[in-house]
Design an enzyme around this catalytic site. Sequence first.
Site, short mmCIF file in Angstrom:
data_model
loop_
_atom_site.label_atom_id
_atom_site.label_comp_id
_atom_site.label_asym_id
_atom_site.label_seq_id
_atom_site.Cartn_x
_atom_site.Cartn_y
_atom_site.Cartn_z
N ASN A 187 0.80 -1.23 0.00
CA ASN A 187 0.00 0.00 0.00
C ASN A 187 0.83 1.28 0.00
OD1 ASN A 187 -2.93 -0.76 0.01
ND2 ASN A 187 -2.16 -2.07 1.65
N GLU B 231 14.80 1.26 13.71
CA GLU B 231 14.40 2.37 12.82
C GLU B 231 14.50 3.69 13.56
OE1 GLU B 231 10.53 1.00 11.18
OE2 GLU B 231 10.82 2.68 9.79
P1 IMP Z 1 0.60 -2.45 3.71
O1 IMP Z 1 1.14 -3.40 4.75
O2 IMP Z 1 0.63 -3.00 2.33
O3 IMP Z 1 -0.76 -1.91 4.10
O4 IMP Z 1 1.62 -1.21 3.64
C1 IMP Z 1 1.59 -0.12 4.53
C2 IMP Z 1 2.08 -0.55 5.90
O5 IMP Z 1 3.45 -0.92 5.84
C3 IMP Z 1 2.04 0.53 6.97
O6 IMP Z 1 0.77 0.62 7.56
C4 IMP Z 1 3.09 0.10 7.95
O7 IMP Z 1 2.59 -0.88 8.82
C5 IMP Z 1 4.12 -0.57 7.03
N1 IMP Z 1 5.22 0.34 6.70
C6 IMP Z 1 5.42 1.01 5.55
N2 IMP Z 1 6.58 1.71 5.61
C7 IMP Z 1 7.12 1.45 6.80
C8 IMP Z 1 8.32 1.86 7.45
O8 IMP Z 1 9.17 2.62 6.93
N3 IMP Z 1 8.51 1.40 8.71
C9 IMP Z 1 7.65 0.56 9.33
N4 IMP Z 1 6.53 0.15 8.74
C10 IMP Z 1 6.26 0.59 7.50
#
Ligand code: IMP
Length: 379
Positions: free
Chosen positions: A22, A205
């Site tokens: 996402n 991080e």
């Molecule tokens: P999804 O898991 O496909 O919904 O992608 C978005 C999610 O990835 C966010 O809600 C976070 O949980 C995670 N995310 C994206 N970028 C980061 C980051 O740089 N650090 C930690 N979590 C991240």
Amino acid sequence: METPADPFYRQLPKVELHAHLNGSVSSETMEQLIARKPQLNIEHSMTAIRSGQRRTLDECFQVFKVIHQLVDSEEDILMVAKAVIQEFAADGVKYLELRSTPREETKTGLSKRRYVETVIEAIHQCKQEGVDIDVRFLVAIDRRNGTKVAMETVKLAEDFMLSSNGVVVGLDLSGDPTVGHGRDLLPALQKARNCGLKLALHLSEIPSQKEESELLLDLPPDRIGHGTFLHPEVGGSDTLVDKVCKQKIPIELCLTSNVTGQTVPSYDQHHFKYWYTRGHPCVLCTDDKGVFCTDLSQEYQLAASTFRLSQEDVWDLSQQAIHCSFAPEPVKQQLEQKWAKLRPVCLMSDTDEPSTPPLFYMDVPSRPALTSVLEKENG
Ligand code: IMP
Ligand code: ZN
């Protein structure tokens, strides 16, 4: 994305190992999603952070909440996943490990199981349509959701690892690093490891995660996401660095994401330099190409210009990433063959008299020379 990368970087075959589904949605796809759901009153400026802008980490996580409102049905996930895969392929990515957190949405009847099935369906459809990219999937645990959900996610990932014909290969630990503690997730991560899932964990991080990183490094993870504050120069420790080095755990490095999210003050201070000059396996990745308005070619170009990498250095970085992937051995060999075939097309030796202007030329030091340049700079 403002300016596309130079042709050399676009033609370079690449491996992307750290891409959140996402967070990777392009502005074109976002326009379509916004048009589908006008009642949400979401503007494009709420789903992406333009290059040069800076946000706090918290503000970055707010962006994901907005995107999740736009992507909340099977139909949306299928569209988004297919578009993201096609975009990575168009950017010269030959092997992609996508990761995403399964969500359930009562409003649309979406379940976590259907979420994963839909991503796998998107991967299959792209393959059938002949998109030139090998795609695998990592099921993500959002650290915010605690022990029980983490355990359920591992079970889901294990089921799909056994039934997806090799598409689901591992588990990601991500989410807001200021929330929750890795200690509560250890049993789930251990279970995942024991059942054969590979582990790609966001680690250190932010500066306050030293104790957590010590614990998680003992698992050990198969890859580290970011690892920004592991090394002693930024408040980490030699113990942490030793653990990473002894186990040769590759680190996924996302320059634009870290600088935009302000966990790293500037590109030239990115921890890429620390690990790369020590010869540690480093993999350049995008993290969230949609949110941070970048692509993998740009990340390679950015690393090359910031750290004065030659074309050879850049090539080696992209080739080395094959061996940091969770692909089965025969797939790694096929990728190696692909790289060998493309090498003469992308790289021109110094003695070659180019019949057409070179795609890219920069008179820069090779890797050992780079090490000495950086050593001099650091006194
Ligand atoms: P999804 O898991 O496909 O919904 O992608 C978005 C999610 O990835 C966010 O809600 C976070 O949980 C995670 N995310 C994206 N970028 C980061 C980051 O740089 N650090 C930690 N979590 C991240
Ligand atoms: Zn990430």
